[in-house]
Enzyme design. Structure first.
Site, short mmCIF file in Angstrom:
data_model
loop_
_atom_site.label_atom_id
_atom_site.label_comp_id
_atom_site.label_asym_id
_atom_site.label_seq_id
_atom_site.Cartn_x
_atom_site.Cartn_y
_atom_site.Cartn_z
N ASP A 69 18.48 -7.00 38.97
CA ASP A 69 18.47 -5.60 39.41
C ASP A 69 17.08 -5.07 39.11
O ASP A 69 16.69 -4.94 37.95
CB ASP A 69 19.54 -4.83 38.62
CG ASP A 69 19.53 -3.33 38.94
OD1 ASP A 69 18.60 -2.87 39.63
OD2 ASP A 69 20.44 -2.62 38.47
N TYR A 77 21.95 -1.96 24.71
CA TYR A 77 22.28 -1.77 26.11
C TYR A 77 21.08 -1.97 27.04
O TYR A 77 20.04 -1.38 26.85
CB TYR A 77 22.84 -0.36 26.34
CG TYR A 77 22.76 0.02 27.79
CD1 TYR A 77 23.58 -0.61 28.70
CD2 TYR A 77 21.83 0.94 28.24
CE1 TYR A 77 23.48 -0.32 30.04
CE2 TYR A 77 21.73 1.24 29.58
CZ TYR A 77 22.55 0.60 30.48
OH TYR A 77 22.44 0.88 31.81
N LYS A 97 24.40 -4.18 32.95
CA LYS A 97 25.48 -5.16 32.99
C LYS A 97 24.94 -6.51 33.46
O LYS A 97 23.92 -6.56 34.15
CB LYS A 97 26.57 -4.65 33.95
CG LYS A 97 27.97 -5.08 33.57
CD LYS A 97 28.44 -4.47 32.28
CE LYS A 97 29.68 -5.15 31.73
NZ LYS A 97 29.88 -4.83 30.32
C1 F6R Z 1 25.30 -2.74 36.89
C2 F6R Z 1 25.09 -1.33 36.69
C3 F6R Z 1 25.72 -0.59 35.61
C4 F6R Z 1 24.68 0.20 34.87
C5 F6R Z 1 25.31 1.29 34.08
C6 F6R Z 1 24.29 2.08 33.28
O1 F6R Z 1 24.66 -3.12 38.02
O2 F6R Z 1 24.36 -0.75 37.44
O3 F6R Z 1 26.45 -1.40 34.72
O4 F6R Z 1 23.92 -0.65 34.08
O5 F6R Z 1 25.98 2.13 34.95
O6 F6R Z 1 23.58 2.90 34.06
P1 F6R Z 1 22.42 3.89 33.56
O7 F6R Z 1 21.18 3.04 33.45
O8 F6R Z 1 22.32 4.85 34.65
O9 F6R Z 1 22.82 4.47 32.27
MG MG Z 2 23.95 -4.69 39.23
MG MG Z 3 22.63 -2.04 37.82
#
Ligand code: F6R
Ligand code: MG
Ligand code: MG
Length: 364
Positions: A11, A230, A233
């Site tokens: 990503d 974190y 994902k």
């Molecule tokens: C996986 C994905 C989600 C984000 C999650 C956190 O592709 O996009 O698991 O990692 O929604 O998002 P932010 O960075 O906006 O806190």
């Molecule tokens: Mg993704």
């Molecule tokens: Mg993502």
């Protein structure tokens, strides 16, 4: 002829949140790889699933080839520049290091590779999933390779009936690869005992016991285990060879009609059903539902056919409706119980602070 199939996915930015990469981003990744066509790579395919870009390479340099991994890394850097130029969300998100250091494994991107002796006809499937993690493939792989309810070849085909060797990785063990090898049919209960824990044990490879040939390579990276915090994902990729001594294409696709519940969905912190989606699909409801796409190919002398979208069929429209209903059923539960992941799997550290503060306010 020996051919290596390598799929590397990341990503590196997307439009409107975690929805879909821009055309310009995908084109810039494609442009970088195209320069190596006929040189380092015999063929390639670039596609997206939700906010992830996956590059499938055909080449002759074996697994873990440093130059090949660097090509993927450089292409993702190039795509990241485009993403930054367009102000896309999460530009370069999965590139956890400032510099490439020999192999993209551990640097953020998901990787699955296998070196194969090409058969006369070499059909295979590329699965890419978004808003979930590597354990999402555990149940489908178990059902396709070990359960005659989905793989009728286990009853009908003598070579398939000899069973398969499952290689399962303990992804909580980050110091080195900790794996176990178990055989079907005799070990199926042990395999099930491990695979029920999707966040800890993940299928990494499967081999035919009749021929020893590799049928499956899956990504096992868990970013939050690598980074310790974190970072998004670990949307997983998977390669599955089909037909002949392996399950038929339809047997490999069959378990995706369940729409089983997986970890991921909104903020990577919920439980949602895995929806079989069309190639280059976007993301929508509650930053989900978790999606998987299946792109079919044949490879011959290192050259790919055009891709076939295996979930672009009227049958899967019916399944998508069913999966939407399963998504609604779980979402009606909001934050309660199984609708959200266990504390240790939440993508956000913020809740740890919140709980510490609340703890102080308890009366004893
Ligand atoms: C996986 C994905 C989600 C984000 C999650 C956190 O592709 O996009 O698991 O990692 O929604 O998002 P932010 O960075 O906006 O806190
Ligand atoms: Mg993704
Ligand atoms: Mg993502």
């Amino acid at each position: 002829m020996k051919t290596t199939l390598s799929v590397i996915k990341a990503d590196i930015g997307s439009i409107a949140g975690h929805i879909k990469p821009s055309k310009a981003l995908v084109e810039s990744v494609t442009g970088c790889i195209d320069k190596e066509l006929g040189k380092m790579v015999t063929d390639f395919y670039v596609g997206s699933t939700g906010d992830d870009v996956a590059i499938l390479f055909c080449h002759q340099h074996g697994e873990d080839c440093q130059e090949l991994h660097k090509l993927a890394w450089d292409a993702f850097i190039c795509g990241t520049e485009t993403a930054k130029g367009q102000g896309l969300y999460g530009a370069g998100q999965d590139l956890l290091s400032d510099a490439f250091s020999g192999n993209v494994k551990g640097l953020g991107p998901a990787v699955a590779e296998m070196e194969i002796d090409e058969r006369k006809a070499e059909p295979f499937l590329l699965f890419t999933a978004d808003k979930t993690d590597p354990g999402a493939y555990n149940l489908p792989l178990y059902l396709s390779f070990a359960d005659p309810m989905h793989c009728s070849g286990l009853i009908l085909s003598p070579k398939i009936s000899e069973g398969f060797k499952f290689v399962i990785m303990d992804v909580a063990h980050t110091e080195e690869d900790r794996i176990i090898e178990l055989n079907t049919p005799e070990d199926i209960y042990d395999i099930a005992a491990l695979l029920r824990d999707n966040e800890r044990f993940v299928v990494s490879e499967i081999y035919s016991r009749a021929t020893g040939a590799q049928a499956v390579a899956a990504s096992t990276t868990r970013l939050h285990n690598i980074a310790g915090t974190y970072t998004g994902k670990d949307d997983p990729v998977l390669l599955v060879r089909c037909q002949g001594d392996f399950p038929a294409t339809g047997e490999v696709l069959s378990p995706y009609s369940i729409g089983h519940y997986v970890a991921g969905f909104m903020r990577g912190s919920h439980t949602g059903p895995l929806m079989p989606a069309k190639m280059n699909c976007s993301i929508s409801y509650f930053d989900g539902p978790p999606v998987v796409s299946a792109v079919g190919f044949c490879v011959h002398n290192g050259k790919l056919t055009e891709p076939v979208d295996c979930f672009d069929h009227a049958y899967w429209d019916y399944i998508r409706d069913k999966v939407s209903q399963k998504a609604c059923a779980m979402r009606e539960q909001g934050f309660s119980g199984p609708a959200m992941l266990h504390y240790s799997e939440l993508e956000y550290g913020g809740i740890v602070e919140k709980m510490k503060n609340l703890d102080k306010k308890f009366s004893c």
